[in-house]
Design an enzyme around this catalytic site. Structure first.
Site, mmCIF file in Angstrom:
data_model
loop_
_atom_site.group_PDB
_atom_site.id
_atom_site.type_symbol
_atom_site.label_atom_id
_atom_site.label_comp_id
_atom_site.label_asym_id
_atom_site.label_seq_id
_atom_site.Cartn_x
_atom_site.Cartn_y
_atom_site.Cartn_z
ATOM 1 N N LYS A 672 0.864 -1.184 0.000
ATOM 2 C CA LYS A 672 0.000 0.000 0.000
ATOM 3 C C LYS A 672 0.897 1.229 0.000
ATOM 4 C CE LYS A 672 -1.778 2.960 2.590
ATOM 5 N NZ LYS A 672 -1.781 4.066 1.628
ATOM 6 N N GLU A 753 9.486 2.124 11.018
ATOM 7 C CA GLU A 753 10.463 3.218 10.910
ATOM 8 C C GLU A 753 9.698 4.525 10.899
ATOM 9 O OE1 GLU A 753 13.875 2.770 9.680
ATOM 10 O OE2 GLU A 753 13.833 0.651 9.100
ATOM 11 N N CYS A 787 13.395 11.653 6.291
ATOM 12 C CA CYS A 787 13.305 11.417 7.744
ATOM 13 C C CYS A 787 14.678 11.632 8.374
ATOM 14 C CB CYS A 787 12.744 10.055 8.061
ATOM 15 S SG CYS A 787 13.408 8.758 7.060
ATOM 16 N N GLU A 883 8.669 17.217 14.811
ATOM 17 C CA GLU A 883 9.103 16.992 13.432
ATOM 18 C C GLU A 883 8.297 17.882 12.493
ATOM 19 O OE1 GLU A 883 10.407 13.185 10.794
ATOM 20 O OE2 GLU A 883 8.432 13.123 11.687
#
Ligand SMILES: Cc1cc2nc3c(=O)[nH]c(=O)nc-3n(C[C@H](O)[C@H](O)[C@H](O)COP(=O)(O)OP(=O)(O)OC[C@H]3O[C@@H](n4cnc5c(N)ncnc54)[C@H](O)[C@@H]3O)c2cc1C
Length: 1005
Positions: A672, A753, A787, A883
């Site tokens: 997906k 992750e 990231c 973040e």
């Protein structure tokens, strides 16, 4: 022996004779420098430490810091000088102020050996002395690496000032030979092209020329008015083509076309130097005015070798020293035979190379006043004197500048002078015989086809070297230095543009399925543009996909791992074939700049190839221990049905990585992909279909995360979830997977992750040339949407003002715009939601900290966020803790390293971190104390390479798994051990095999 060789030897012997008539040390300043060089040549470890110490010294101001570094670099010396060095260090510690200054003075002395003057006034003293010796000059301005347009503008101004000064001061100077003087103006300026433009990008030579030409024209115009000569120096291979193009573009312009006093460098160590020189000569003939070429071997040999090895590129330089020497002679002939259009300057200290040029010029009947020899300031003084005595024209290359910026130049010279292969060392230090030194290089080239002579290059400049069997050799990056690669990328962009807007089906059990609803994937640069429409899967399709994957599992898990490995390798081959097309698609679908897009495709290929290699290592049942009478074999079974949920920021690489790891281990997979990069997901499906993936083994399920994602995560028949994405979703998956549902066979494994709030620390002795460039890249590369991106920069107080000044100027120089343009480094963010969220964070930042920089000129259309830097950020604020995932950098000042590390470790995350320092002790601390899954020292904190930098974090950054690492596949399997007692009535075989394949699961029938 040929006539020419005999003449070369005669000339060479004559030079040696003259050199010996005036015995003087090789280096004009003896003492400390001679001693250091002698020791460096004997002891490689000392040499490395010395050069590193020299490199950092100029940035140290306090005596205590100097002595501290001295201790760190030299305390563990293992050579015979250890007691001496230790005593020296101990003494230095007693009176650090005095010893620090003494050391600085001595090393400055080393630098002064090679730097002709601190500034234009200072250098005149040297030039006058040389004039008296019959030696001319070319002057080069030393400087820090130019990281911003402000610095580039300063360099241009310094060039103009220097020109004015030299012309004023040398008024009335005449040509030393008094013959053919019109070819050789007294004032000669050497210009470094990269110092005039901070954004040179190998993929965009046209952009470089467009920016460089307007900066150069005023310098050239003034030089011409003043009767001076301008030479373009040559730097690394990546800058070579733009420099040549720039030269040819500028000097064909009507204003400069009839100006003969311009020159460029040809580097004989390059495999393509001959082709380039022919091209230049042809250009010169068409232009119809003389120009000059300085022929050298080249100053960046080590750098080119390292850089090409790291990126999997063919090495552009020859690998055997005699090849460079031989090529130098070949190019010497080309220059002399075309003397009617090109004035030659031979830049070498090698008596053989020099004697060859002399002999050949005589043979061709060229008067010795029509070419010149050029040698570096501070080197080979006796050779210069000999050449003058022989009646040749000699020019000295004189660097001008301060000690600090001069250090990289000094280190290059130190390397050159201590190189095992260098002429100067052979002659003046190793006392190699004259006959040996004058040998024809053609005789010395190793003709063995397996030897280093062979430069292995594929069509696109990738290296074809075979790696040793025990290491994984990464797929090469595309080298955009080559025009053909730029052309391919441009063509791919145009081709993909014509393909946009197509429809892509769901794929379940090998069948293409269309639903009523579609998801439109849009181009973030131009949101009105649809990249593709993807059928949207709902719950019924999710159910079908799970069933298909479950049904296919039985057979796939019994398929030999070798077959599964080959599937991955075929997929990598297809990616390689479609490489440019895939990169171009990423430019459109997720707004990646060229090199970023290519890096993603390369990483995807690496995942295929690396995991195939890893599977072969763990695939066979392996004996656990040799013990008499019993054998135990450990091996792995796949877990079952894997669900792969991947993000859009590395749209092919991360998706491929998780998918291939699951597949090769024997699991069946439902993918997906993120909605924003669903078309690239469809491409991966296509690639695996072409590679021959069996029906049901891989199923493509585009859809909304909140609908099918959640449904599949909770599904009792999904055994494993590999997820990369946000913390919010990751934690939800982790929690949900912890619940055991009715009918569930396995405990669900989650490979998770998530994000980061990655810090880079700049220590007080860091090399800012590197730290600024790498931090800018880490923070703003791919718009800060990696990231691994740097979002907190922690700078030590001592270096803060200079670091911030350079950083802000560098950020102001970035190219923001449509990533279809190869010169663009910062494109749009992924979508409207991200755009809004990041702007909100910027508003918060304005309340919490000082907005130090924000670009004003970003395109109005598209999801562009201006690169933004906040300073005075307190570590507890939102912008320092949360973040943001965009081009926003928070800068925090730290008192000392303790505080810097504490701040770096103070967030919820532990993904990547960077540390810039030249203190071995501080580097040691950073290695041990920074809390991150990937800690990078003196380099950017993004750009992990499969196999080389296994990637992944802990704390709220992830579950501690390492994508692209040796233990990654183990997350996708269950281990199993089978033990058999093989003793029968006290008797057992003596040996047991290391591997047994008989009981690979499920048992063969
Ligand atoms: C006046 C002047 C200007 C210069 N300007 C430039 C410039 O603009 N750009 C530039 O790049 N260089 C430039 N150089 C060249 C460079 O800085 C070195 O000085 C030069 O390469 C040393 O060569 P040599 O002939 O004096 O010595 P040698 O000892 O004969 O040659 C050493 C050179 O051989 C090459 N080499 C070493 N090992 C190997 C190997 N294993 N395989 C193949 N080749 C090898 C390297 O180029 C090395 O520098 C210039 C040199 C001079 C004298």
């Amino acid at each position: 022996m040929g006539e020419l060789q005999a003449e070369v030897e005669r000339r060479g012997e004559r030079i040696f004779e003259l050199v010996d008539e005036h015995p003087e040390p090789l280096f004009s300043k003896a003492g400390f420098y001679q001693g250091m060089m002698a020791l460096s040549m004997r002891d490689e470890h000392f040499k490395v430490q010395l050069f590193r110490f020299v490199d950092v010294l100029a940035s140290l101001h306090r005596g205590t810091d100097i002595v501290q570094h001295l201790d760190e670099y030299f305390a563990d010396m293992r050579n015979g000088y250890r007691p001496l060095i230790r005593t020296g260090v101990l003494l230095a510690k007693i009176v650090p102020w005095i010893s620090g200054q003494a050391l600085r003075w001595n090393v400055s002395g080393m630098a002064r050996q090679f730097i002709a003057g601190k500034n234009p006034e200072d250098v005149m003293k040297t030039l006058r002395k040389r004039r008296a010796q019959g030696i001319g000059f070319t002057v080069d301005l030393l400087g820090e690496a130019v990281v911003s347009e402000k610095e580039a503008a300063e360099y241009a101004t310094r060039c103009l000032d220097l020109l004015e000064h030299l012309c004023r001061e040398t008024r009335g100077w005449t040509d030393p030979l008094g013959k053919n003087a019109e070819l050789f103006p007294v004032v000669n300026l050497s210009v470094k092209i990269s110092a005039l433009y901070s954004q040179m990008n190998p993929a965009a030579p046209t952009d470089a020329i467009a920016h460089l030409a307007p900066k150069l024209r005023p310098i050239l115009r003034r030089a011409r008015e003043l009767g001076a000569f301008v030479n373009f120096d040559m730097e690394s291979f990546a800058h070579k083509n733009p420099t040549l193009e720039l030269f040819k573009t500028l000097f064909i312009e009507s204003e400069f076309r009839d100006w003969p006093h311009v020159g460029i460098v040809s580097q004989a160590y390059l495999g393509d130097a001959e082709e380039d020189l022919w091209d230049l000569i042809d250009w010169g003939r068409k232009r119809g005015t003389r120009f000059a070429v300085r022929l050298v071997k080249g100053a960046y040999w080590d750098y080119e070798k390292i850089k090409s090895r790291q990126n999997g590129w063919a090495c552009p330089v020859f690998l055997q020293k005699p090849e460079s020497d031989l090529n130098f002679e070949l190019l010497t002939r080309m220059l002399l035979e075309n003397e009617s259009i090109v004035t030659a300057a031979f830049g070498s200290h090698n008596v053989r190379s020099i004697a060859h040029a002399q002999a050949l010029a005589d043979q061709l009947g060229i008067d010795r006043s029509r070419f010149e020899f050029q040698l570096l300031y501070g080197m080979a003084g006796p050779v210069k004197r000999a050449l003058v005595e022989m009646g040749y024209r000699v020019r000295e290359y004189c660097p001008v500048g301060e000690l600090l910026p001069g250090m990289s130049y000094l280190v290059r010279r130190l390397l050159e002078n201590t190189s095992n292969e260098g002429f100067l060392r052979a002659k003046f230090s190793d006392n190699v015989s004259e006959a040996q030194l004058l040998r024809d290089p053609a005789e010395l080239v190793d003709q063995n086809p397996n030897g280093a002579r062979h430069i292995d290059v594929s069509g696109d400049g990738a290296s074809l070297d075979t790696p040793p069997g025990d290491t994984y050799e990464n797929a090469p990056l595309v080298n955009f230095v080559y025009e053909q690669n730029q052309e391919r990328m441009r063509a791919a962009i145009e081709h993909v543009r014509t393909q946009l807007g197509q429809k892509y089906p769901i794929v379940i059990n090998g069948e293409k399925i269309w639903t009523d609803k579609t998801i439109a994937s849009i181009n973030p640069t131009d949101p009105e543009h649809v990249v593709g429409h993807v059928a949207e899967a709902g719950i019924p399709e999710a159910e079908r996909a799970v069933k298909a994957a479950r049904d296919a599992f039985d057979k796939w898990s019994r398929t030999s791992f070798e077959t599964r490995c080959r599937l991955l390798e075929r997929a990598a081959d297809i990616m390689q074939r479609r490489r440019y097309e895939l990169s171009a698609l990423e430019v459109f679908e997720v707004g990646k700049a060229w090199a970023e897009a290519d890096g993603d495709i390369r990483e995807a290929m690496d995942f295929c190839l690396f995991y195939a290699q890893q599977m072969r290592l763990i695939g066979r049942p392996r004996l656990t221990q040799h013990v008499l009478g019993e054998e135990s074999y450990q091996h792995y079974w796949p877990r079952g049905v894997a669900l792969v949920i991947s993000p859009w920021n590395f749209p092919l690489a991360i998706l491929t990585g998780m998918t291939t790891a699951a597949l090769v281990a024997g699991n069946t997979v439902i993918i997906k992909p993120a909605e924003q990069s669903a078309v690239i997901g469809a491409m991966l499906m296509e690639i695996f279909e072409e590679a021959g993936v069996p029906r049901g083994v891989l199923n493509y399920m585009p859809g909304k995360g909140s609908v099918i994602g959640a449904h599949l995560v909770d599904h009792k028949d999904v055994d494993l979830i590999a997820f990369t994405g946000s913390r919010e979703v990751g934690l939800r998956i982790w929690e949900s997977a912890g619940k055991t549902r009715e009918g569930q066979r396995e405990l669900k494994r989650v490979i998770c992750e998530m994000g980061g709030k990655n810090a880079v620390i700049i220590d007080s002795d860091a090399d800012l040339d590197e730290a600024v460039v790498d931090t800018i890249y880490s923070a703003f590369g791919y718009q800060g949407q990696k990231c691994s991106a740097c979002s907190r920069l922690i700078v030590l107080e001592d270096i803060y003002p200079r670091a911030i000044e350079r950083l802000l100027n560098a950020a102001a120089s970035l190219h923001v715009g449509n990533p279809e343009d190869p010169s663009v480094t910062v494109g749009p963010v992924i979508d409207g939601a991200a755009h809004k969220r990041i702007l909100e964070y910027i508003d918060i930042g304005k309340q919490e900290a000082r907005l130090a920089f924000q670009r004003a000129d970003v395109p109005a259309k598209g999801f562009f966020i201006p690169p933004t830097i906040f300073t005075n950020v307190s570590p507890q604020t939102k912008i320092a803790c949360e973040e943001i995932f965009g081009p926003v950098l928070s800068v925090i000042k730290a008192r000392d390293l303790d505080e810097a590390i504490e701040i770096a470790n103070s967030t919820d995350y532990a993904l990547t971190a960077g540390f810039f320092s030249r203190s071995p002790a501080n580097i040691g601390r950073a290695k041990a104390e920074i809390c991150a899954g990937n800690v990078y020292i003196n380099r950017s904190c993004t750009g992990a390479v499969v196999g080389r930098h296994p990637f992944g974090g802990f704390k709220m950054s992830g579950g501690g798994t390492k994508a692209g690492g040796a233990d990654y596949l183990l997350q996708f399997v269950v281990p199993r051990v089978v033990t058999e007692n093989i003793t029968r009535h006290g008797f057992a075989p003596e040996t047991t095999p290391q591997y047994r394949d008989e009981f690979l699961w499920p048992p063969r029938r």
